[in-house]
Design a protein around this motif. Structure first.
Motif, PDB file in Angstrom:
ATOM      1  N   ARG B  20     109.795  14.659  12.997  1.00 21.96           N
ATOM      2  CA  ARG B  20     108.653  12.962  13.622  1.00 21.96           C
ATOM      3  C   ARG B  20     109.681  12.609  12.688  1.00 21.96           C
ATOM      4  O   ARG B  20     110.384  11.759  12.346  1.00 21.96           O
ATOM      5  CB  ARG B  20     107.679  13.209  13.206  1.00 21.96           C
ATOM      6  CG  ARG B  20     106.599  13.378  13.989  1.00 21.96           C
ATOM      7  CD  ARG B  20     105.122  13.118  13.353  1.00 21.96           C
ATOM      8  NE  ARG B  20     104.481  11.637  13.445  1.00 21.96           N
ATOM      9  CZ  ARG B  20     103.976  10.992  12.406  1.00 21.96           C
ATOM     10  NH1 ARG B  20     103.307  12.230  11.726  1.00 21.96           N
ATOM     11  NH2 ARG B  20     103.536  10.055  12.324  1.00 21.96           N
ATOM     12  N   GLU B  86     104.408  -5.597   4.027  1.00 24.48           N
ATOM     13  CA  GLU B  86     103.398  -5.095   3.439  1.00 24.48           C
ATOM     14  C   GLU B  86     103.000  -5.480   1.670  1.00 24.48           C
ATOM     15  O   GLU B  86     102.024  -5.108   1.651  1.00 24.48           O
ATOM     16  CB  GLU B  86     104.107  -4.162   2.078  1.00 24.48           C
ATOM     17  CG  GLU B  86     105.270  -2.942   3.203  1.00 24.48           C
ATOM     18  CD  GLU B  86     104.158  -2.095   4.108  1.00 24.48           C
ATOM     19  OE1 GLU B  86     103.107  -1.373   3.339  1.00 24.48           O
ATOM     20  OE2 GLU B  86     104.080  -2.246   5.858  1.00 24.48           O
ATOM     21  N   ARG B  92      99.235  -3.006  10.480  1.00 20.25           N
ATOM     22  CA  ARG B  92     100.575  -2.624  11.573  1.00 20.25           C
ATOM     23  C   ARG B  92      99.782  -1.301  12.056  1.00 20.25           C
ATOM     24  O   ARG B  92      99.367  -0.722  11.206  1.00 20.25           O
ATOM     25  CB  ARG B  92     101.382  -2.563  10.783  1.00 20.25           C
ATOM     26  CG  ARG B  92     102.332  -3.483  10.229  1.00 20.25           C
ATOM     27  CD  ARG B  92     103.896  -3.143   9.983  1.00 20.25           C
ATOM     28  NE  ARG B  92     104.028  -2.565   9.021  1.00 20.25           N
ATOM     29  CZ  ARG B  92     104.203  -1.230   8.984  1.00 20.25           C
ATOM     30  NH1 ARG B  92     104.930  -0.955  10.053  1.00 20.25           N
ATOM     31  NH2 ARG B  92     104.287  -0.909   7.667  1.00 20.25           N
ATOM     32  N   GLU B  93     100.911  -0.526  13.269  1.00 21.92           N
ATOM     33  CA  GLU B  93     100.707   0.512  13.074  1.00 21.92           C
ATOM     34  C   GLU B  93     100.952   1.612  12.667  1.00 21.92           C
ATOM     35  O   GLU B  93     102.558   1.738  12.523  1.00 21.92           O
ATOM     36  CB  GLU B  93     100.933   0.870  14.739  1.00 21.92           C
ATOM     37  CG  GLU B  93     100.235  -0.109  15.788  1.00 21.92           C
ATOM     38  CD  GLU B  93      98.422   0.778  16.857  1.00 21.92           C
ATOM     39  OE1 GLU B  93      98.545   1.156  16.448  1.00 21.92           O
ATOM     40  OE2 GLU B  93      97.737  -0.262  16.936  1.00 21.92           O
ATOM     41  N   PHE B  94     101.163   2.439  12.364  1.00 26.12           N
ATOM     42  CA  PHE B  94     101.301   3.972  11.878  1.00 26.12           C
ATOM     43  C   PHE B  94     102.261   4.093  13.174  1.00 26.12           C
ATOM     44  O   PHE B  94     102.209   3.649  13.976  1.00 26.12           O
ATOM     45  CB  PHE B  94     100.671   5.406  11.348  1.00 26.12           C
ATOM     46  CG  PHE B  94     100.201   5.200  10.402  1.00 26.12           C
ATOM     47  CD1 PHE B  94     100.552   6.010   9.382  1.00 26.12           C
ATOM     48  CD2 PHE B  94      98.054   5.015   9.825  1.00 26.12           C
ATOM     49  CE1 PHE B  94     100.234   5.622   7.584  1.00 26.12           C
ATOM     50  CE2 PHE B  94      98.311   4.880   8.664  1.00 26.12           C
ATOM     51  CZ  PHE B  94      98.682   5.158   7.644  1.00 26.12           C
ATOM     52  N   ARG B 118     101.653   8.429   3.045  1.00 35.22           N
ATOM     53  CA  ARG B 118     100.542   7.458   3.609  1.00 35.22           C
ATOM     54  C   ARG B 118     101.007   6.830   4.797  1.00 35.22           C
ATOM     55  O   ARG B 118     100.612   6.562   5.203  1.00 35.22           O
ATOM     56  CB  ARG B 118     101.434   6.391   2.837  1.00 35.22           C
ATOM     57  CG  ARG B 118     100.756   5.069   3.082  1.00 35.22           C
ATOM     58  CD  ARG B 118      99.201   4.718   2.172  1.00 35.22           C
ATOM     59  NE  ARG B 118      99.151   3.171   3.140  1.00 35.22           N
ATOM     60  CZ  ARG B 118      98.316   3.514   4.108  1.00 35.22           C
ATOM     61  NH1 ARG B 118      97.731   5.307   4.360  1.00 35.22           N
ATOM     62  NH2 ARG B 118      97.307   2.702   4.392  1.00 35.22           N
ATOM     63  N   TYR B 119     102.568   7.185   5.478  1.00 29.91           N
ATOM     64  CA  TYR B 119     102.345   6.682   5.876  1.00 29.91           C
ATOM     65  C   TYR B 119     102.811   8.332   7.773  1.00 29.91           C
ATOM     66  O   TYR B 119     103.152   8.288   8.499  1.00 29.91           O
ATOM     67  CB  TYR B 119     104.118   6.467   6.599  1.00 29.91           C
ATOM     68  CG  TYR B 119     104.502   4.620   5.818  1.00 29.91           C
ATOM     69  CD1 TYR B 119     104.376   3.811   6.087  1.00 29.91           C
ATOM     70  CD2 TYR B 119     104.207   4.921   4.036  1.00 29.91           C
ATOM     71  CE1 TYR B 119     104.185   2.765   5.978  1.00 29.91           C
ATOM     72  CE2 TYR B 119     104.404   3.721   3.844  1.00 29.91           C
ATOM     73  CZ  TYR B 119     104.689   2.193   4.311  1.00 29.91           C
ATOM     74  OH  TYR B 119     104.745   1.240   3.871  1.00 29.91           O
ATOM     75  N   PHE B 120     103.609   8.933   6.963  1.00 29.77           N
ATOM     76  CA  PHE B 120     103.138  10.594   8.186  1.00 29.77           C
ATOM     77  C   PHE B 120     102.008  10.748   8.235  1.00 29.77           C
ATOM     78  O   PHE B 120     101.382  11.926   9.647  1.00 29.77           O
ATOM     79  CB  PHE B 120     103.873  11.021   7.941  1.00 29.77           C
ATOM     80  CG  PHE B 120     105.553  10.746   8.024  1.00 29.77           C
ATOM     81  CD1 PHE B 120     106.124   9.707   7.266  1.00 29.77           C
ATOM     82  CD2 PHE B 120     106.086  11.522   9.705  1.00 29.77           C
ATOM     83  CE1 PHE B 120     107.344   9.263   7.930  1.00 29.77           C
ATOM     84  CE2 PHE B 120     107.612  10.538   9.356  1.00 29.77           C
ATOM     85  CZ  PHE B 120     108.115   9.721   9.112  1.00 29.77           C
ATOM     86  N   ASP B 121     101.385  11.082   6.873  1.00 26.60           N
ATOM     87  CA  ASP B 121     100.097  11.867   7.144  1.00 26.60           C
ATOM     88  C   ASP B 121      98.894  10.988   7.438  1.00 26.60           C
ATOM     89  O   ASP B 121      97.553  11.062   7.510  1.00 26.60           O
ATOM     90  CB  ASP B 121      99.875  12.788   5.949  1.00 26.60           C
ATOM     91  CG  ASP B 121     100.562  13.647   5.794  1.00 26.60           C
ATOM     92  OD1 ASP B 121     101.518  14.212   6.769  1.00 26.60           O
ATOM     93  OD2 ASP B 121     100.962  13.767   4.740  1.00 26.60           O
ATOM     94  N   GLU B 122      99.043   9.583   7.311  1.00 29.95           N
ATOM     95  CA  GLU B 122      98.431   8.805   7.605  1.00 29.95           C
ATOM     96  C   GLU B 122      96.988   8.432   6.401  1.00 29.95           C
ATOM     97  O   GLU B 122      95.712   8.493   6.925  1.00 29.95           O
ATOM     98  CB  GLU B 122      97.612   8.840   8.779  1.00 29.95           C
ATOM     99  CG  GLU B 122      98.685   7.954   9.758  1.00 29.95           C
ATOM    100  CD  GLU B 122      98.167   7.964  11.365  1.00 29.95           C
ATOM    101  OE1 GLU B 122      96.646   8.824  11.939  1.00 29.95           O
ATOM    102  OE2 GLU B 122      98.820   8.252  12.155  1.00 29.95           O
ATOM    103  N   LEU B 125      94.762   5.846  -0.165  1.00 37.52           N
ATOM    104  CA  LEU B 125      95.911   6.072  -1.755  1.00 37.52           C
ATOM    105  C   LEU B 125      94.750   7.007  -2.239  1.00 37.52           C
ATOM    106  O   LEU B 125      94.856   8.409  -3.364  1.00 37.52           O
ATOM    107  CB  LEU B 125      95.693   5.055  -2.187  1.00 37.52           C
ATOM    108  CG  LEU B 125      96.439   3.947  -1.538  1.00 37.52           C
ATOM    109  CD1 LEU B 125      96.678   2.954  -2.744  1.00 37.52           C
ATOM    110  CD2 LEU B 125      97.210   4.798  -1.130  1.00 37.52           C
ATOM    111  N   LEU B 143     103.851   3.561  -4.587  1.00 35.45           N
ATOM    112  CA  LEU B 143     103.809   2.586  -3.636  1.00 35.45           C
ATOM    113  C   LEU B 143     104.706   1.592  -3.965  1.00 35.45           C
ATOM    114  O   LEU B 143     105.690   1.419  -2.865  1.00 35.45           O
ATOM    115  CB  LEU B 143     103.182   2.610  -3.461  1.00 35.45           C
ATOM    116  CG  LEU B 143     102.358   3.763  -2.295  1.00 35.45           C
ATOM    117  CD1 LEU B 143     101.293   4.240  -1.292  1.00 35.45           C
ATOM    118  CD2 LEU B 143     103.310   4.128  -0.890  1.00 35.45           C
TER     119      LEU B 143
END
Lengths: 250, 158
Positions: B20, B86, B92-94, B118-122, B125, B143
C-alpha cells in the motif's frame, strides 16, 4: 482536519481487520466483528480471501535473514561496487598528482579507504580550523564513507580518520540523545597529516543519533575535562570537528 | 521473539502494508524482508508496549520512508483541492491515499506516524491518541499542521 473519512468497512478500521486476521483483536471487538461478518457478505468475502493469501504468503516468499550477509559478501561483484571504486580512485589520483607537484590539499582531502589512504605528512595544509575528520563504515565486507544523512545500522563498524595541520592529542567523545557522553579516545598522540584511529567502533542497537566531538589539542588534556561541558551542550574551546552519526531507527 | 514465527503470522500483513505504501509488488517484497531483518536486529528494543502488529507496521513505515531518496512530485492543484476538501470535512473514502503518501515524504516523523494511523489504519483521533500516548488535541493539531504544511508547499511553489 475532521474525522470524516470512511473506511471500506465503516465500523471496522483497516487496522482492526488486520489485527483480527493476526488473532490480535481484543475479545469484545472480535465478537462484534464476527457478528458483522455474519451479516455482511462483502466483509465475509474480503476476510476469506485474505485468510487464503495469508496462509500462502510465507511459503511463497520465505524469510531470508541470511540474505543481508550474503549481499554484503557479494557486493564486490556488483557494477555499483566498481563504480564506487572508480569514484574513489579518480579523486585520489588527482590528489596524488597535486602532492607530487608540492601543491596543498583542502579539506576534506583524500577519499581512499583508511588502510590505503595516502600519507603526506609534510605537504598537508588544512583550511579553517586546521582539522578535518571523516568516518568510514564497514558493513559486512563493504567499506564506505556514509553520506551526511545516511543512517548507520547496529553491527556497523565505524572508523575515524582525521587530518590535522599540527601534531597533538586526539580525543573522541560521543553524546547520545539523552545527553550521556562517552569517551572513545583519550589523548591519543597524532602527527600532523592524515591519521586513522587504531580501532573501529562497533555500533550497538541503542536508538537515537549521536553527536561526535573530535578534538586535537596541543596539550595532553584528559578527555574527561571536555566531557562535562559537552554533556551540558557546550563545545569546548579547542580545535575540534563535530560529526553527527545518524542511526537507523528500529 | 521467534522471528520465523512472527513472519508466518504477520508476514502477509506487513507485505500488504508495504505494498500500500510503495505500490510495487517487487519493492514491497524487498521491504517486507527488510522489516523482518530490522525486527530481528532490534528485537531487544521491542518491549511489548504496542502489539507486535503495530510495531511491525511502524517498522514498515520507517523502512518505506528510508527507501525514498527524493520525495515524489505532487501536483499543486491536487494538493489545494485535497486541503480544501479536508477543511470542509467532505466525506471521502479511505484508500485513495496516494497524495497523502507523497506529501508525507516531506513531513516530519511525528506527523507521519499520526497521518499514517489516520489514513492507512483508518483509526479515529481518540484511538490514535491512545496508541501514541498523546492527547487528542495534540493529534488534531498535528493533523492540522500536516494540512498547513501541504498548503504552504503548494502555494509556495506557485
Amino acid at each position: 482536519m475532521r474525522p470524516r473519512i470512511r473506511g471500506r468497512f465503516a465500523a471496522f478500521p483497516d487496522f482492526e481487520l488486520e489485527a483480527y486476521l493476526c488473532e490480535e483483536l481484543p475479545a469484545e471487538r472480535r465478537a462484534e466483528l464476527e457478528r458483522a461478518i455474519a451479516a455482511d457478505a462483502g466483509l465475509r468475502t474480503y476476510l476469506a480471501d485474505r485468510a487464503r493469501t495469508r496462509s500462502e504468503f510465507a511459503a511463497a516468499h520465505p524469510l531470508r535473514l541470511e540474505l543481508h550477509d550474503a549481499r554484503a559478501r557479494t557486493t564486490w561483484l556488483s557494477p555499483r561496487r566498481w563504480l564506487f571504486a572508480a569514484g574513489v580512485a579518480a579523486p585520489a589520483l588527482v590528489l596524488a598528482l597535486f602532492w607530487s607537484n608540492g601543491s596543498f590539499t583542502a579539506t576534506p582531502a583524500g577519499t581512499g579507504a583508511p588502510d590505503s589512504a595516502p600519507f603526506a605528512r609534510d605537504a598537508i595544509r588544512i583550511k579553517g580550523s586546521g582539522l578535518a575528520a571523516e568516518l568510514y563504515v564497514k558493513r559486512g565486507q563493504r567499506v564506505f564513507r556514509p553520506r551526511p544523512d545516511e543512517a548507520l545500522k547496529a553491527g556497523d563498524r565505524v572508523r575515524l580518520s582525521v587530518e590535522a595541520a599540527r601534531s597533538g592529542y586526539l580525543s573522541l567523545l560521543a553524546r547520545d540523545e539523552r545527553g550521556a557522553v562517552s569517551v572513545y579516545y583519550d589523548r591519543l598522540p597524532v602527527q600532523a597529516g592524515r591519521f586513522t584511529a587504531p580501532d573501529s567502533l562497533l555500533l550497538d542497537a541503542s536508538p537515537g543519533d549521536e553527536l561526535w566531538l573530535v578534538i586535537v589539542a596541543s596539550e595532553p588534556r584528559p578527555a574527561d575535562q571536555y566531557a562535562h561541558a559537552f554533556a551540558a551542550g557546550h563545545i569546548p574551546d579547542a580545535t575540534h570537528v563535530l560529526l553527527t552519526l545518524h542511526k537507523e531507527k528500529p | 521473539m521467534n522471528i520465523e514465527g512472527w513472519y508466518q503470522r504477520y508476514g502477509e500483513s506487513v507485505y500488504r502494508r508495504c505494498y500500500r505504501l510503495c505500490r510495487d509488488r517487487s519493492q514491497a517484497l524487498d521491504l517486507t524482508q527488510e522489516v523482518f531483518l530490522r525486527a530481528h536486529r532490534y528485537r531487544d528494543s521491542y518491549r511489548g508496549e504496542a502489539s507486535p502488529l503495530a510495531w511491525l507496521f511502524r517498522l514498515s513505515d520507517r523502512c518505506f520512508f528510508d527507501s525514498i531518496r527524493k520525495p515524489p512530485p505532487v501536483a499543486l492543484d491536487e494538493v489545494l483541492a485535497f486541503v480544501e476538501a479536508e477543511r470542509e470535512g467532505v466525506e471521502r473514502e479511505f484508500g485513495d491515499c496516494d497524495l497523502v503518501l507523497r506529501l508525507l515524504a516531506r513531513s516530519p516523523d511525528d506527523v507521519r506516524a499520526i497521518v499514517l494511523h489516520r489514513y492507512f489504519d483508518e483509526l479515529d483521533l481518540e484511538t490514535i491518541a491512545e496508541r501514541l500516548g498523546l492527547n487528542e488535541r495534540t493529534v488534531r493539531r498535528k493533523l492540522q499542521r500536516f494540512l498547513e504544511h501541504a498548503e504552504k508547499l503548494a502555494r509556495g511553489a506557485r
